[in-house]
Structures are given as structure tokens and as C-alpha cells.
Design an enzyme around this catalytic site. Structure first.
Site, PDB file in Angstrom:
ATOM      1  N   ARG A  98     -25.411  -1.636   8.176  1.00 53.70           N
ATOM      2  CA  ARG A  98     -25.089  -3.024   7.836  1.00 53.70           C
ATOM      3  C   ARG A  98     -25.422  -3.982   8.986  1.00 53.70           C
ATOM      4  O   ARG A  98     -25.371  -5.191   8.811  1.00 53.70           O
ATOM      5  CB  ARG A  98     -23.607  -3.129   7.492  1.00 53.70           C
ATOM      6  CG  ARG A  98     -23.120  -2.062   6.550  1.00 53.70           C
ATOM      7  CD  ARG A  98     -21.689  -2.304   6.102  1.00 53.70           C
ATOM      8  NE  ARG A  98     -21.713  -2.829   4.760  1.00 53.70           N
ATOM      9  CZ  ARG A  98     -20.692  -3.411   4.158  1.00 53.70           C
ATOM     10  NH1 ARG A  98     -19.553  -3.565   4.791  1.00 53.70           N
ATOM     11  NH2 ARG A  98     -20.799  -3.854   2.931  1.00 53.70           N
TER      12      ARG A  98
ATOM     13  N   LYS B 153       0.852  -1.187   0.000  1.00 55.77           N
ATOM     14  CA  LYS B 153       0.000   0.000   0.000  1.00 55.77           C
ATOM     15  C   LYS B 153       0.892   1.243   0.000  1.00 55.77           C
ATOM     16  O   LYS B 153       1.859   1.315   0.752  1.00 55.77           O
ATOM     17  CB  LYS B 153      -0.922   0.000   1.222  1.00 55.77           C
ATOM     18  CG  LYS B 153      -1.964   1.116   1.198  1.00 55.77           C
ATOM     19  CD  LYS B 153      -3.018   0.952   2.274  1.00 55.77           C
ATOM     20  CE  LYS B 153      -4.051   2.064   2.187  1.00 55.77           C
ATOM     21  NZ  LYS B 153      -5.117   1.922   3.181  1.00 55.77           N
TER      22      LYS B 153
ATOM     23  N   GLU C 271     -19.449  -5.384  11.079  1.00 53.22           N
ATOM     24  CA  GLU C 271     -20.387  -4.577  11.869  1.00 53.22           C
ATOM     25  C   GLU C 271     -21.418  -5.434  12.598  1.00 53.22           C
ATOM     26  O   GLU C 271     -21.777  -5.143  13.744  1.00 53.22           O
ATOM     27  CB  GLU C 271     -21.096  -3.562  10.949  1.00 53.22           C
ATOM     28  CG  GLU C 271     -20.183  -2.503  10.373  1.00 53.22           C
ATOM     29  CD  GLU C 271     -19.488  -2.917   9.082  1.00 53.22           C
ATOM     30  OE1 GLU C 271     -18.738  -2.100   8.542  1.00 53.22           O
ATOM     31  OE2 GLU C 271     -19.694  -4.078   8.630  1.00 53.22           O
TER      32      GLU C 271
END
Length: 589
Positions: free
Chosen positions: A364, A248, A336
Site C-alpha cells: 500500500r 468489541k 502505511e
């Protein structure tokens, strides 16, 4: 001097005209282009830099847009956008009337699926692949690119589980860089680390056991290696899984070394990577830090306090507590539903659980909020960061539906503080012990009060407050948008006409005060930083109808449409809840 290749690539067809040997130059130019734009315009940086070679390889090998390519979440799709007819308008990324920061079907035929929340790509790509089979198209390719943080989510597992028993022409590419927004966590992350380090025996491969044709791990930043493997996989039918390892922030030293900070670094020097410093002196705090620092302070005195977040320790500032009390604060990954039910389980054992989730992500876990928390009346404390309009991330990230979707749930207390001191005091009040679950919603960004760390005061549940007396019109505001009301009233010619009430509690409502207001005022204005359908204003309408009041009620808030990207100020203006719009509206009374 080499000619610039990127400026001649308007679409993947142009890219495919190049010799494979030219692609490393395209990768360098694409990286430089992304860095140059994001340095001045802001946005998500590290994720797109990490997948430059993969992006080029995918569009070089596959026949996009006929072959369908889905980027999970979409933080990493900047290179994809630039190569697919949007290079010349890429500078408008995340701006009002510009292109979206995430893939979006209405924006381009190359964006096969709209994303913004994680872990949806495998299910969507599988749906497309099964549909292709049903239509008799067995050659079309369906590719889902998903990160190692996103693949740990329950929905990704559900997609893998189904795909493994189909003959769908699906390729799942795991972009494994060991970080989402914060570092990845959990047993699956440990498993992938073992695979990368060669410590995991091939016979233990969990992806193979789900009936995928597994290959890798390979170096995802080696464009030739990726192209070679994609060409091989292109010829194989059925569900396939390619594990690639990327870095990244690749190509910008600071972004590689500090991957959390450079996920979305703000403005920075494109040459050196140095982030332009913003003076933090004498600024009011961010709401997330008011939450994080207050929770840490309370946790020192109350050992029953637990903190839980699904993959947002930095963004929610739970990191303060995680560093100080690592056994009492948990990052559970992009999960979640699990976060909410885990909180419920702890609450049954007498723990004071602060479950901090961005408002847009709590959507969610709606079933878990209803079924596992509210139905059992467990006093979980939901702290909903990024409530209301959030700015440049746009429609996928606004937290504007929470007042409406929480208000209808029995047993739920719903509170939106006017300012930082109110947020601090409701956190204090909640940990003293409540008999019901509570949702506390607060916005993205900074508050207004520099000296916010006042002694704690207990808040009376369900009580509203009069902020300003007035004669003709009552303004009822919920949450921090009430500060816009105060500013607008200070700038109009007849402020004495208007009374202003802070209804921080949407549920339970202060009905006693409402009876007084409706008996006194013929005109009432409600204002909220949430959807007007079913929200705070609707609650006031319901009260009025139930009690046969005849006062005129004007409801201000977020209209019944998805609000696109722009600054928060521009979005408020569009919704007529900014200071200037409120002045105009108030002047009409």
C-alpha cells in the site's frame, strides 16, 4: 424452551419474516454460534461479536443482496456470512477448500466487494453508488461499514472527500469501538471520543462539514435503536453518515475485557471464554519477537534508533520498544504511506529508522518506498513481517510479492534471513549504518532455534554462504524456506549430489559466488517463499543470461496465482516447496 430461530434463517429473506421483537433472540443465538465455531476452529472473534446487532439490523432493513453492503477489512463479517446462506458451511471458515475468512465476491452474491485490507469500503461503495446513478437506479442503497481505526486511514478520507460533493446514495456506518487490532490512535480517535462523551459542540462536526447527513452517536448494540435509525436513513437521499458505538467482543466477558487478545484468540472454551493454554516452554521464538526483542536491545545502546509501525504494535512486537521508549517508537495508525514517508523524514535527520510493516501491507506504500526513500537513497530499515505464505488468512494476506516488487527498485538492499540468528545479526548490521535502504523480510510464526540470543556478528552485505558441499546439483535458496531444503536433503538417498547455498541477499546478489556455481554445476535449482515471477529465481536467470551460461535452471516458489486459505503446510504443498515435495523433486536428479 424457546425454539431456535437461527437454524431456520438461511438467508436475509428468512430473517425479514420474523417479528422485530424476536431479533434480540436471533442476536443471542448468532453470538453463541460464532463463539461455538471460533472456539474450536479458530479465527477472528471480537470484531464479529461487536457487530451482531448491526449485522441483523442491516439485513432486516435493507434489501440485500440487491442493496449493496460492504464490510471494511471483513474481520467483522462472520455474522453476515452466517445469515447469508453459509451457516451450514461456516465451520470450514479459513480452511483449505472452505470459505474465506473475509468477504469475497466469488463466494457469495451477498459479498458485494472483496476485502481483507482496511479502509477500502467507502471508495468501493461510492463507486457502486455513482454507477447506480448512471444506470438510472436512484433507489438502490450502498452501505459501507467501517471501524474507527480504518476511517483514520488516508484512503478513507479520500473517499469521504469525494462522496461529499456527489449526490450518491451512500450510507457510511462508523462502527466506533475505539479498537482495531490494537487500540486506535491519533487525533481523529480523540475527536470521536469527545463526540461520544458529548464534549464536542455539534457545530464542530467534521463529518457534517464534509457535506454528509450525520446522525448519532447511537448504541450499536441496541438492535431496535439501530433498526429505527436505518429505516429513517433509508428514505434520505445523498451521502449519509451514521455513527454507532459498539463493544468489541460483546457477549463474551473475556473478549470484552481483553480486546487485543480476543481479536483472534486461537482455540478457547466456548462456555467460559478461557483460552486453551499452549505450552511455550522450550519452543523456538516467533520471528516477530526476535525482531522486537533485538530492536529493544539495540535501542538501549543506540539512541538514534526509532521504531515505526502502522497499527501493528502487537503483531510486529514493536510493543516491547514502545513500552520501554515511548518517545522513540510510534504506532501511526492504519497509514502505511505515512509510516514510510515519516520514516524517510526522520532518516534525513540522521535517525536509524526501523519501519516494521507486514509484507502484504507494504504494497500500500509502494510509491513512498520508491519516491520518498529509494530515490533519495535514505537508509530506512524496512522490517517486513509475515513475508511468504501466511496460512488461514489466505490470498489477501500472503507476503509473496515483496521480493519481486522490491528487487526492481534502485538503491534497495533486499535480505531474507535463513533463521533467527541471521535476522538478529542483520538488524545489528543495519543499525551500524548503511548507505542505502534495506528491506528485511521474515515469516509469520516460529523459527527453529531455541538458543538464538548469541553475540552479535556483522553481516557482509551481498554475501551468500555455502551450507553444504555437493557434486552434481546446486540448490540456491533464499530465506527460511532454505530450512525445508536442509530437511529434504537429510532424507534422500544421494545427498552428496547436492550442494546447498543460502542466498539471503536477493539484492545485491553475490555474483562472485554465482560465477563459481555456474562454472561448476550443470543443474541449478532456486527456491524462494515468494512469487516466481520476478523474484529471486528470476534474478538468477537474469544473471545466467547476461553471462551466457548454459546451466539448466529450475525455479521453485509461489506460482503465478493467488493462493487460497489453508494451513501454511498445505499451501507449501500446493506450491511444491514443502519437504516432501522437495524430496521428490531432488530424487529426479
Amino acid at each position: 424452551m424457546k425454539s431456535n430461530l437461527l437454524e431456520h434463517i438461511n438467508n436475509p429473506t428468512d430473517l425479514r419474516q420474523l417479528d422485530e421483537a424476536q431479533l434480540p433472540q436471533v442476536a443471542q443465538e448468532l453470538r453463541d454460534f460464532i463463539i461455538g465455531v471460533v472456539a474450536t476452529k479458530e479465527g477472528h472473534l471480537g470484531a464479529s461479536l461487536g457487530v451482531v446487532e448491526l449485522t441483523i439490523a442491516l439485513h432486516y432493513v435493507f434489501d440485500t443482496p440487491n442493496d449493496l453492503l460492504i464490510w471494511d477489512v471483513g474481520h467483522q463479517a462472520y455474522g453476515h456470512k452466517i445469515l447469508t446462506e453459509r451457516r451450514e458451511i461456516f465451520h470450514t471458515n479459513r480452511q483449505l477448500n472452505g470459505i474465506s475468512g473475509f468477504p469475497k465476491r466469488s463466494e457469495s452474491v451477498y459479498d458485494a466487494f472483496g476485502v481483507g485490507h482496511s479502509s477500502t469500503s467507502i471508495s468501493a461503495a461510492l463507486g457502486m453508488a455513482i454507477a447506480s446513478n448512471l444506470k438510472g437506479d436512484f433507489e438502490k442503497q450502498h452501505i459501507a461499514v467501517i471501524g474507527d481505526a480504518s476511517i483514520a486511514s488516508g484512503m478513507a478520507f479520500e473517499g469521504l472527500n469525494h462522496a461529499g460533493v456527489t449526490d450518491a446514495n451512500l450510507l457510511v456506518i462508523l462502527n466506533d469501538n475505539a479498537i482495531g487490532i490494537d487500540p486506535s490512535v491519533g487525533a481523529l480517535k480523540n475527536y470521536l471520543t469527545a463526540v461520544k462523551e458529548g464534549k464536542n459542540p455539534k457545530k464542530n462536526n467534521m463529518i457534517k462539514s464534509l457535506n454528509f447527513n450525520y446522525s448519532g452517536p447511537i448504541d450499536g448494540n441496541d438492535v431496535f435503536a439501530v433498526i429505527k435509525e436505518l429505516k429513517r436513513l433509508q428514505k434520505i437521499k445523498g451521502p449519509k453518515f451514521l455513527h454507532i458505538i459498539t463493544t468489541k467482543g460483546k457477549g463474551l466477558q473475556q473478549a470484552e475485557e481483553n480486546q487485543v487478545k480476543y481479536h483472534a484468540p486461537g482455540k478457547f472454551d466456548a462456555n467460559t471464554g478461557e483460552i486453551h493454554p499452549k505450552s511455550e516452554e522450550n519452543l523456538p521464538p516467533k520471528y516477530q519477537d526476535v525482531f522486537g526483542l533485538t530492536l529493544l536491545d539495540l535501542a538501549k545502546a543506540n539512541e538514534k534508533i526509532i521504531g515505526i509501525t502502522p497499527a501493528m504494535p502487537s503483531g510486529s512486537s514493536l510493543k516491547f520498544m514502545m513500552d520501554a521508549f515511548p518517545k522513540r517508537a510510534f504506532d501511526v495508525g492504519i497509514a502505511e504511506q505515512h509510516a514510510v514517508t515519516l520514516s524517510a523524514g526522520m532518516a534525513t535527520q540522521g535517525m536509524m529508522v526501523f519501519c516494521t510493516i507486514y509484507s502484504t501491507f507494504l504494497q500500500r506504500a509502494y510509491d513512498q518506498v520508491i519516491h520518498d526513500v529509494a530515490l533519495q537513497d535514505l537508509p530506512v530499515i524496512f522490517c517486513l513481517d509475515r513475508a511468504g505464505l501466511v496460512g488461514e488468512d489466505g490470498a489477501t494476506h500472503h507476503g509473496v510479492f515483496d521480493l519481486a516488487y522490491l528487487r526492481c527498485i534502485p538503491n534497495m538492499i533486499v535480505y531474507a534471513p535463513l533463521n533467527e540468528i541471521a535476522l538478529r545479526n542483520i538488524l545489528y548490521t543495519a543499525q551500524l549504518g548503511l548507505n542505502h535502504p534495506i528491506a528485511i523480510r521474515y515469516p509469520r510464526g516460529r523459527g527453529t532455534i531455541i538458543d538464538w540470543q548469541k553475540p552479535y556478528e556483522k553481516i557482509e552485505i551481498g554475501k551468500a554462504n555455502c551450507l553444504k558441499e555437493g557434486m552434481k546439483v546446486a540448490i540456491l535458496s533464499n530465506g527460511t524456506i532454505g530450512n525445508n531444503v536442509t530437511l529434504a536433503l537429510a532424507q534422500i538417498t544421494h545427498p552428496e549430489k547436492f550442494a546447498h547455498y543460502d542466498f539471503a541477499f536477493v539484492k545485491p546478489l553475490d555474483e562472485q559466488l554465482l560465477h563459481t556455481i555456474f562454472s561448476t554445476f550443470e543443474n541449478i535449482i532456486t527456491i524462494e517463499d515468494g512469487a516466481v515471477k520476478g523474484g529471486f529465481g528470476t534474478a538468477i536467470l537474469e544473471f545466467s543470461a547476461q553471462n551466457n551460461y548454459t546451466s539448466k535452471i529450475q525455479i521453485l516458489g509461489i506460482p503465478d496465482e493467488f493462493i487460497e486459505q489453508g494451513t501454511i503446510e498445505q499451501q507449501q504443498q500446493f506450491c511444491n516447496v514443502d519437504v516432501k515435495s522437495l524430496k521428490y523433486i531432488f530424487s529426479g536428479y
